[in-house]
Design an enzyme around this catalytic site. Structure first.
Site, mmCIF file in Angstrom:
data_model
loop_
_atom_site.group_PDB
_atom_site.id
_atom_site.type_symbol
_atom_site.label_atom_id
_atom_site.label_comp_id
_atom_site.label_asym_id
_atom_site.label_seq_id
_atom_site.Cartn_x
_atom_site.Cartn_y
_atom_site.Cartn_z
ATOM 1 N N VAL A 204 -9.160 40.223 -37.738
ATOM 2 C CA VAL A 204 -10.276 40.974 -38.004
ATOM 3 C C VAL A 204 -11.534 40.233 -37.098
ATOM 4 O O VAL A 204 -11.454 38.552 -37.389
ATOM 5 C CB VAL A 204 -10.615 40.816 -39.569
ATOM 6 N N LYS A 205 -12.295 40.740 -36.381
ATOM 7 C CA LYS A 205 -13.398 40.481 -35.625
ATOM 8 C C LYS A 205 -14.596 40.611 -36.398
ATOM 9 O O LYS A 205 -14.938 41.724 -36.685
ATOM 10 C CB LYS A 205 -13.231 40.789 -34.347
#
Length: 295
Positions: A204-205
């Site tokens: 996840v960014k």
């Protein structure tokens, strides 16, 4: 359906308790994946540190020619020694990045918005899995828009890419977008990062925020922090340090490297903070030393 008024934010995130399903693999939440997935993730996250320095230069897919990225062929390759992963579009990679560089690839696979539009949340999956394989992508990056008009379609895009990724052992990175009207609070990021992780992403960014340790603890896969708007080199390196101290598995710097007065030296300093434990102040001191030596 649960009444939204009854939703309560969890009180105990056990931020001091290590992730329970780590096993002997360096990437959080990915111990049970197959060999191919783990191989790609090891190209992203350094096996010794478990961390990554991504370099984002995919801005052109909706912003066009961005300041600092006018000539990708000239600006990007010199950064290679200090970058673990290129975050880019297939067009930029194929035309401007030599294939003999060893950096991993986070391939942008969604598109459809541009700066001439008011609403940037409407996108489609623009790169099929076959081309991601041809590009030897180590992960596929999908923009998501939690809370925006395009939430449903973006999560549909994400799910389709996750499904394709599992068929061919290519990880997916869910990118949490934050529009002008959206809050940048720990409450929002706890919601958004957990949603995209539970839909099957391996990475996840997102963005740094207050109570960041709780955001990380509540997300069962590694979080990579976006650099965001251009900061001073000193502030950007301090933010990098805070992200790593807060439990991030790395940073995805863009403007804070390519719009720096000295991009190569800045990339070097970010690398040292992420992988070798320098503080923000020590990273900035290194940056100044490298700049002085380059004159």
């Amino acid at each position: 359906m649960a009444d939204l008024d009854e939703l309560k934010v969890a009180k105990n995130y056990y931020v001091d308790v290590p992730f329970a399903n780590q096993g002997d693999f360096q990437v959080k939440g990915c111990n049970g994946l197959d060999w191919g997935m783990k191989k790609h993730l090891s190209n992203i996250f350094n096996p010794k540190t478990g961390k990554t320095v991504m370099f984002a230069f995919d801005h052109g897919y909706f912003m066009g020619s961005t300041a600092g990225l006018e000539r990708l062929d000239l600006k990007i390759p010199p950064l290679a020694p200090y970058v673990d992963v290129w975050m880019a579009t297939r067009g930029a990679l194929r035309t401007c990045i030599p294939a003999n560089l060893k950096n991993g690839v986070a391939l942008r696979v969604t598109s459809g918005s541009s700066m001439v539009q008011e609403d940037l949340s409407q996108e489609v999956v623009a790169v099929d899995i076959e081309d991601a394989i041809r590009m030897n992508a180590d992960c596929m990056a999908v923009q998501t828009f939690i809370g925006a008009d395009g939430q449903l379609s973006s999560l549909d895009n994400l799910s389709k890419v996750v499904n394709a990724g599992f068929r061919y052992s290519i990880p997916t990175m869910g990118v949490v977008a934050v529009g002008k009207q959206m809050e940048r609070t720990d409450r929002f990021f706890k919601l958004a990062t957990r949603i995209v992780a539970e839909l099957g992403c391996q990475i996840v960014k997102t963005y740094y925020c207050d109570n960041f340790e709780e955001v990380v603890s509540a997300c069962p896969v590694p979080i990579v922090v976006a650099g965001g708007k251009k900061l001073t080199e000193k502030d950007a390196l301090e933010m990098t340090y805070k992200c790593i101290q807060g439990g991030a598995a790395g940073v995805d710097m863009g403007r804070n490297i390519f719009q720096s007065t000295h991009p190569v030296q800045m990339a070097h300093a970010v690398h040292e903070v992420v992988h070798n434990g320098l503080t923000g102040a020590e990273g900035y001191e290194l940056f100044q030393t490298l700049v002085s030596e380059s004159k």
